[in-house]
Design an enzyme around this catalytic site. Structure first.
Site, short mmCIF file in Angstrom:
data_model
loop_
_atom_site.label_atom_id
_atom_site.label_comp_id
_atom_site.label_asym_id
_atom_site.label_seq_id
_atom_site.Cartn_x
_atom_site.Cartn_y
_atom_site.Cartn_z
CB VAL A 125 -0.91 0.01 1.24
CG1 VAL A 125 -1.64 1.34 1.33
CG2 VAL A 125 -1.91 -1.12 1.17
CE LYS A 126 5.33 5.36 2.46
NZ LYS A 126 4.63 6.58 2.82
#
Lengths: 245, 541
Positions: A125-126
């Protein structure tokens, strides 16, 4: 303007800098040797602006000089992006409409490579470079197998999860491990799947040449600086085209 | 002197929470054993070497015992009773012969009971005690060499890496690095060694992006650095990695070959290598007990959190992990001077006030763990290939290290993410470190962040967030194991019943005996010398 030369502080001055080490003790012979190397590399005039001993038998140099070479930008070959760049929203909409189910993406670092930084930058996600990774896309189902995944495990997971695409990251390049591993992976998928059913194979890493896809037996190679958005856009472009065809 | 004005109540609460999170894990570790713990015990008892195919004799012997007792608990009783029972019964004259016979299938093992069990346990204890005595002797040798030759001239200690894959190439590189100013040499392991369930044997000349950790490689490098230490008039420390599936064995070999520091993190293997959580915690405790005994400084791996997560958002995960690492370390017998708790300079340099944030995080670690030699790790995420900008960033990293009193400074290379360090990269990097330490090493005494300023406020907030995270972990039904399983640490979900090495874990039976653990828990290295050692280290800061 298709003919250019390096720019120091004036158009056309051709100025470049380089640094290197010679296995010589620091003395006038070493400085002369550095100058000779620079001249052979095409720097004329060349200036050794800094030389410093490193231990007893090595010397470090910084050299500035002018090159006479011209570069012709019309002769440069690059892999142009042959797919439209989509936003996450557009990717989700396209998958929803085109596949009517989530697109399954399986990712891994294969072989002994334990550096997950590449695959994580694309999948976590980062994300990377301000873009969220593929896990952030609602319509993408991401399976990140992490580091040191064996090729048979990767194939098995791809089958189990009905992968649409397999993403492999390779950072370690000693003894061309990244190329050997990629060829092995591509061969295993060719063996395990009928050609029409095979998932899209994508490899990435800082030392890959983006021209090598065919030679390596994969669909696409992504090099340094590739962002999650580019990968997602590419997957949509290719997988939806295949579904429609 | 406190620079951050941390609330002592908050600090005490953080430590208390860490202990409450950690206690069930320690109980879990006490209740289990692993193949690696059993093999490490055999190594301490003196069993080394490998068959012609490279399979170590400790693997052969441990596997043979496990298979022989498969219907009767397998690994659950440990290997010590069955192995020394076989020796007492005269199946072989020594461990090496027994292992060879076991590999050939010509020994029968049983779980002795009654007087036979007592005899086996006594024999095992005598052999293992000799190994522990050798580890003690190495500790005393290190202390004597430090007294005789001298220690690193200042802190932070300068930590440099070599990693050619060939131990015979590593040696001259390590010696050159020491001559150029390194106080600590780390030999990076070959990629993938952490997932090998055996320790390779002998001097090795091929590795991938690193050199295999083997007993012989340890011995060769330590001997070479002893020579260089004498030449330079300062004792150069040697570091390797007690991590992965063979963590306890590597720790034992480090003690036996007088390594000085070991990378050793309580959760790294779980989160980043997908090693089974229980395997990791059991192996961790044993390896830390050995490190404690051997006088080895551990380096924990909190820097890794920041290579996968955002260094600002995840700052409190570093603090949380440091608190847990401290709890686990002390429980295993490590003293403050042995805790090289890790953290890193990984904040995006484009973020406004990034350097002030770095200082806040580094000072928080310094103040929370005032007597620990913190391990300060250089930027990697934001090293882009622009080597010039990278050199500047490394300079700021060095400055933050000097300004916040870090104990161990891993020297950053401007070619991070480009190539394995060149000779010139290392030389330039050391010039930067020397410039900063010479020019600003004393700046710490003039540096007093304003009590309600940006740095102090940020540090207090990170501590509060760490306390919050510890509370969240405690709220899980299964505590830390459940928190690890649901991805509380980063995005990595690691359930306790999955991961590599799980089949090498067993619940201890009532008959379990391990003389190494007994000796490590009930005896100590001669007190006089160890007091001297800790006093010496504390005196340096």
């Amino acid at each position: 303007m298709s003919i250019v030369r390096p720019y120091g502080d004036t158009t056309g001055d051709g100025m470049v800098q380089l640094s290197f080490t010679l296995p010589l003790p620091h003395d006038k012979v070493a400085d002369g040797a550095a100058l000779q190397l620079a001249q052979k590399m095409g720097l004329d005039p060349a200036m050794v602006v800094h030389s410093k001993p490193m231990g007893e038998s090595f010397t470090f140099f910084v050299v500035y000089g002018r090159v006479n070479h011209l570069v012709d930008t019309s002769l440069v070959q690059i892999v142009e992006r042959d797919y439209p760049l989509l936003t996450p929203k557009e990717v989700n909409a396209a998958v929803k409409e085109g596949l009517r189910r989530p697109m399954v993406v399986v990712g891994a670092c294969i072989g002994t490579d334990a550096h997950t930084v590449g695959i994580d930058a694309i999948l976590n996600v980062k994300g990377f470079a301000g873009e969220k990774g593929l896990e952030y896309y609602q319509e993408l189902e991401v399976v990140n197998l992490g580091a040191q995944v064996s090729v048979p495990d990767l194939v098995e997971t791809a089958r189990e999860r009905h992968a649409d695409a397999v993403l492999v990251s390779q950072v370690v390049t000693q003894r061309d491990a990244h190329l050997i591993n990629t060829r092995e992976m591509a061969a295993a998928f060719r063996e395990a799947y009928p050609s029409q059913r095979r998932p899209l194979l994508v490899v990435g890493g800082p030392r890959f040449d983006e021209h090598m896809a065919d030679e390596l037996g994969v669909d696409r190679v992504f090099g340094r600086g590739t962002t999650p958005g580019e990968v997602a856009s590419y997957l949509v472009h290719r997988i939806l085209a295949k579904e429609i065809a | 002197m406190s620079l951050l004005d941390l609330d002592p109540g908050a600090v005490a609460r953080a430590r208390d929470l860490a202990a409450r999170v950690g206690t069930p894990i320690v109980d879990l570790a006490r209740g289990h054993t692993t193949v690696a713990v059993e093999r490490a015990t055999l190594r301490i008892a003196g069993l080394g070497g490998a068959d012609p195919d490279g399979t170590p004799w400790v693997n052969h012997l441990a596997d043979a015992v496990r298979n022989a007792l498969a219907a009767d608990g397998g690994l659950a009783h440990g290997v010590s009773l069955p192995v020394w029972d076989a020796l007492v019964r005269g199946e072989a004259d020594d461990l090496a012969t027994l292992a060879q016979k076991a590999a050939a299938g010509s020994v029968s093992f049983r779980l002795p009971t009654g007087a036979d069990a007592v005899a086996a346990a006594e024999a095992a204890r005598a052999d293992v005690a000799r190994g522990i005595a050798a580890i003690d002797a190495n500790r005393r040798t290190r202390e004597a060499l430090l007294a005789e030759i001298g220690d690193a001239p200042r802190t932070p200690w300068i930590y440099l890496i070599v990693a050619t894959g060939d131990i015979y190439e590593d040696i001259p590189q390590a010696q050159a690095a020491a001559r150029a100013g390194a106080d600590v040499i780390a030999v990076i392991r070959s990629t993938g060694q952490s997932l090998l369930d055996y320790v390779p044997e002998g001097a090795t000349r091929e590795g991938f992006a690193g050199t295999y950790a083997t007993q012989e490689n340890f011995r060769l490098m330590r001997a070479a650095l002893d020579e260089t230490s004498r030449e330079l008039g300062r004792y150069v420390r040697l570091t390797n990695y007690a991590s992965g599936l063979c963590m306890p064995e590597i720790a034992a070999l480090a003690g036996l070959e007088r390594l000085d520091m070991m990378l050793n993190d309580s959760m790294y293997g779980i989160l980043f290598r997908d090693i089974n959580p229980i395997r990791t915690f059991v192996d961790q405790r044993f390896s830390r007990q050995i490190h404690a005994r051997a006088g080895i400084i551990i380096n924990t791996g909190e820097d890794n959190y920041l290579t996968t997560a955002d260094a600002v958002e995840a700052a409190h995960t570093v603090t949380t992990s440091q608190l847990l690492n401290e709890y686990f370390a002390k429980e295993a017998g490590l003293a403050d001077w042995q805790l090289g708790l890790g953290h890193a300079f990984e904040i995006d340099p484009d973020l406004p006030d990034s350097f002030r944030l770095e200082l806040a995080h580094a000072l928080l670690a310094r103040e929370l763990f005032p007597d620990a030699p913190l391990k300060w790790m250089p930027p990697t995420r934001h090293m882009t290939g622009d080597v010039f900008r990278g050199y500047l960033l490394d300079g700021f990293f060095n400055l933050a290290g000097a300004l916040t009193g870090q104990g161990i400074l891993l020297v950053g290379m401007m070619t991070e993410a480009v190539v394995t360090p060149w000779l010139s990269d290392r030389d330039l990097a050391l010039q930067s470190v020397r410039y900063v330490l010479n020019g600003a090493g004393g700046l710490r005494e003039d540096f007093q962040p304003s009590p309600d300023g940006f740095i102090a406020t940020r540090a207090r907030r990170v501590l509060a967030e760490a306390i919050g995270l510890l509370e969240t972990i405690l709220d899980h039904d299964g505590g830390l194991l459940d928190a690890i399983a649901d991805g509380t640490f980063g995005l990595m979900k690691r359930p306790a019943d999955q991961g590599k090495g799980l089949d090498g874990v067993a619940v201890k039976s009532g008959a379990y005996v391990n003389p190494a653990i007994d000796l490590l828990e009930t005896t100590s290295v001669a007190r006089a010398t160890s007091e001297t050692a800790s006093g010496h280290h504390e005196g340096e800061r």
